[in-house]
Design a protein around this motif. Structure first.
Motif, mmCIF file in Angstrom:
data_model
loop_
_atom_site.group_PDB
_atom_site.id
_atom_site.type_symbol
_atom_site.label_atom_id
_atom_site.label_comp_id
_atom_site.label_asym_id
_atom_site.label_seq_id
_atom_site.Cartn_x
_atom_site.Cartn_y
_atom_site.Cartn_z
ATOM 1 N N LEU A 6 0.872 -1.169 0.000
ATOM 2 C CA LEU A 6 0.000 0.000 0.000
ATOM 3 C C LEU A 6 0.912 1.224 0.000
ATOM 4 N N ILE A 7 0.939 1.920 -1.126
ATOM 5 C CA ILE A 7 1.916 2.987 -1.325
ATOM 6 C C ILE A 7 1.207 4.339 -1.278
ATOM 7 N N GLY A 8 1.520 5.139 -0.275
ATOM 8 C CA GLY A 8 0.983 6.489 -0.212
ATOM 9 C C GLY A 8 1.630 7.355 -1.277
ATOM 10 N N ILE A 9 0.798 7.984 -2.110
ATOM 11 C CA ILE A 9 1.341 8.749 -3.242
ATOM 12 C C ILE A 9 1.116 10.250 -3.078
ATOM 13 N N GLY A 10 0.765 10.695 -1.877
ATOM 14 C CA GLY A 10 0.614 12.122 -1.663
ATOM 15 C C GLY A 10 -0.737 12.638 -2.114
ATOM 16 N N THR A 18 7.893 9.800 -1.741
ATOM 17 C CA THR A 18 9.141 9.610 -1.015
ATOM 18 C C THR A 18 10.047 8.637 -1.764
ATOM 19 N N VAL A 19 11.311 8.613 -1.377
ATOM 20 C CA VAL A 19 12.240 7.639 -1.958
ATOM 21 C C VAL A 19 11.758 6.222 -1.668
ATOM 22 N N GLN A 20 11.234 5.996 -0.469
ATOM 23 C CA GLN A 20 10.705 4.676 -0.116
ATOM 24 C C GLN A 20 9.556 4.296 -1.037
ATOM 25 N N ALA A 21 8.678 5.252 -1.353
ATOM 26 C CA ALA A 21 7.560 4.972 -2.246
ATOM 27 C C ALA A 21 8.056 4.633 -3.650
ATOM 28 N N THR A 105 4.413 -9.491 -6.486
ATOM 29 C CA THR A 105 4.048 -8.359 -5.634
ATOM 30 C C THR A 105 3.040 -7.486 -6.349
ATOM 31 N N GLY A 106 1.954 -7.183 -5.659
ATOM 32 C CA GLY A 106 0.956 -6.247 -6.166
ATOM 33 C C GLY A 106 0.977 -4.971 -5.347
ATOM 34 N N ALA A 107 0.451 -3.890 -5.905
ATOM 35 C CA ALA A 107 0.468 -2.610 -5.203
ATOM 36 C C ALA A 107 -0.818 -1.842 -5.438
ATOM 37 N N PHE A 108 -1.273 -1.172 -4.398
ATOM 38 C CA PHE A 108 -2.340 -0.186 -4.490
ATOM 39 C C PHE A 108 -1.699 1.182 -4.263
ATOM 40 N N LEU A 109 -1.915 2.104 -5.183
ATOM 41 C CA LEU A 109 -1.417 3.472 -5.021
ATOM 42 C C LEU A 109 -2.497 4.269 -4.311
ATOM 43 N N VAL A 110 -2.251 4.561 -3.046
ATOM 44 C CA VAL A 110 -3.271 5.152 -2.184
ATOM 45 C C VAL A 110 -3.095 6.661 -2.153
ATOM 46 N N ALA A 129 -8.882 -11.925 6.994
ATOM 47 C CA ALA A 129 -9.689 -12.558 8.039
ATOM 48 C C ALA A 129 -10.672 -13.562 7.469
ATOM 49 N N GLN A 130 -11.141 -13.317 6.253
ATOM 50 C CA GLN A 130 -12.101 -14.225 5.636
ATOM 51 C C GLN A 130 -11.434 -15.444 5.013
ATOM 52 N N GLY A 131 -10.100 -15.414 4.908
ATOM 53 C CA GLY A 131 -9.356 -16.589 4.494
ATOM 54 C C GLY A 131 -9.489 -16.979 3.040
ATOM 55 N N ARG A 132 -9.962 -16.063 2.208
ATOM 56 C CA ARG A 132 -10.154 -16.424 0.803
ATOM 57 C C ARG A 132 -8.837 -16.542 0.049
ATOM 58 N N THR A 133 -7.895 -15.663 0.350
ATOM 59 C CA THR A 133 -6.592 -15.702 -0.300
ATOM 60 C C THR A 133 -5.539 -15.248 0.693
ATOM 61 N N ALA A 134 -4.327 -15.765 0.555
ATOM 62 C CA ALA A 134 -3.261 -15.471 1.510
ATOM 63 C C ALA A 134 -2.239 -14.521 0.883
ATOM 64 N N PHE A 135 -1.795 -13.557 1.671
ATOM 65 C CA PHE A 135 -0.744 -12.648 1.228
ATOM 66 C C PHE A 135 -0.186 -11.918 2.444
ATOM 67 N N GLU A 136 0.963 -11.330 2.271
ATOM 68 C CA GLU A 136 1.523 -10.403 3.238
ATOM 69 C C GLU A 136 1.367 -8.998 2.676
ATOM 70 N N TYR A 137 1.256 -8.007 3.557
ATOM 71 C CA TYR A 137 1.218 -6.661 3.013
ATOM 72 C C TYR A 137 2.023 -5.700 3.880
ATOM 73 N N ARG A 138 2.501 -4.646 3.227
ATOM 74 C CA ARG A 138 3.254 -3.591 3.896
ATOM 75 C C ARG A 138 2.659 -2.242 3.510
ATOM 76 N N VAL A 139 2.799 -1.285 4.412
ATOM 77 C CA VAL A 139 2.280 0.063 4.193
ATOM 78 C C VAL A 139 3.447 1.030 4.062
ATOM 79 N N ILE A 140 3.453 1.783 2.967
ATOM 80 C CA ILE A 140 4.478 2.801 2.736
ATOM 81 C C ILE A 140 3.811 4.160 2.919
#
Length: 257
Positions: A6-10, A18-21, A105-110, A129-140
């Motif tokens: 989840l990438i914050g785009i301002g 940001t450089v991290q984004a 890796t997938g991304a949402f530009l927030v 929580a609903q267990g339909r699909t498994a993934f890890e996510y990170r917030v930028i």
């Protein structure tokens, strides 16, 4: 394992990334774009422009997700939002299942800041929580509309030793009752600008922050609110949508903008 970013785009200016984004953009294989229809197509174009400007690898692709329709005048606001979030969770889960392979890796530009008045985190938590699909996510984190607004008006967010209350338009009366020196209002459809005790506050308003269409108004709320409402209606009619926010500063004397 699949990964979601989840990438914050301002608030609208690509220079806010940001450089991290930017590094996160270059780690993604698929960008999920929530399509809200033709009236907000320029919001999708901005995301596409960000990708074209900052991504150095050519392998990425864009996957659209049709945004479920939301009841804008519900009898029960919280129930309506819960229904909308569930429909979004189902749409996001289907897209992640369909578009991402294990190890990708997938991304949402927030827009703005993913942790401030945005529900993407809640929706992904619901999917997991609903267990339909498994993934890890990170917030930028990204630059929020609050930061863009105060920077544009060249004001600090807080008064010295004063409280800051961030709320929605629907709850301005509650915010005023807290006695906060500073009230930041987001997600107001314009109607709430009519109701607060204007003589007690200065207002700092901004729309389309960080974009070429940016418009700013500040002054005693009792004097400039009418101008804000007129500008808001004009710009919304011209573009088909508006993103705005404003800061109310409790008056302690002459306007200090």
């Amino acid at each position: 394992m699949k990964t979601i970013l989840l990438i914050g785009i301002g608030a609208g200016n690509p220079d806010h990334l940001t450089v991290q984004a930017i590094e996160a953009l270059n780690a993604a294989d698929v960008f999920f774009v929530v399509d809200k229809g033709a009236r907000t197509a320029d919001l999708i174009r901005l995301r596409e422009d960000i990708c074209a400007r900052f991504i150095r690898q050519p392998r990425y692709r864009v996957a659209a997700i049709a945004d479920p329709k939301r009841d804008r005048a519900p009898a029960d606001y919280l129930a309506a939002v819960d229904t909308w979030h569930q429909e979004r969770a189902e749409a996001y889960a289907a897209a992640i299942e369909r578009e991402l392979e294990d190890g990708q890796t997938g991304a949402f530009l927030v827009w703005g800041e993913p942790a401030l008045y945005d529900s993407t985190i809640r929706i992904l938590d619901r999917v997991l929580a609903q267990g339909r699909t498994a993934f890890e996510y990170r917030v930028i984190p990204g630059i929020s509309a609050v930061q863009a607004l105060t920077a544009a008006h060249r004001i600090p967010l807080n008064t010295i030793g004063g409280a800051v209350h961030v709320t929605t338009g629907r709850r301005i009366a509650e915010a005023v009752a807290t006695g906060a020196d500073t009230i930041v209002v987001m997600l107001d459809d314009g109607s709430s600008l009519e109701g607060f005790p204007r003589q007690d506050f200065d207002i700092f308003w901004g729309a389309y922050l960080g974009t070429p269409d940016e418009v700013l108004v500040s002054g005693p709320a009792s004097e400039v609110t009418g101008d804000i409402l007129r500008l808001r209606a004009e710009r919304r009619a011209a573009k088909g949508w508006i993103m705005d926010s404003y800061l109310l500063r409790r008056r302690a004397g002459p306007f200090s903008g």
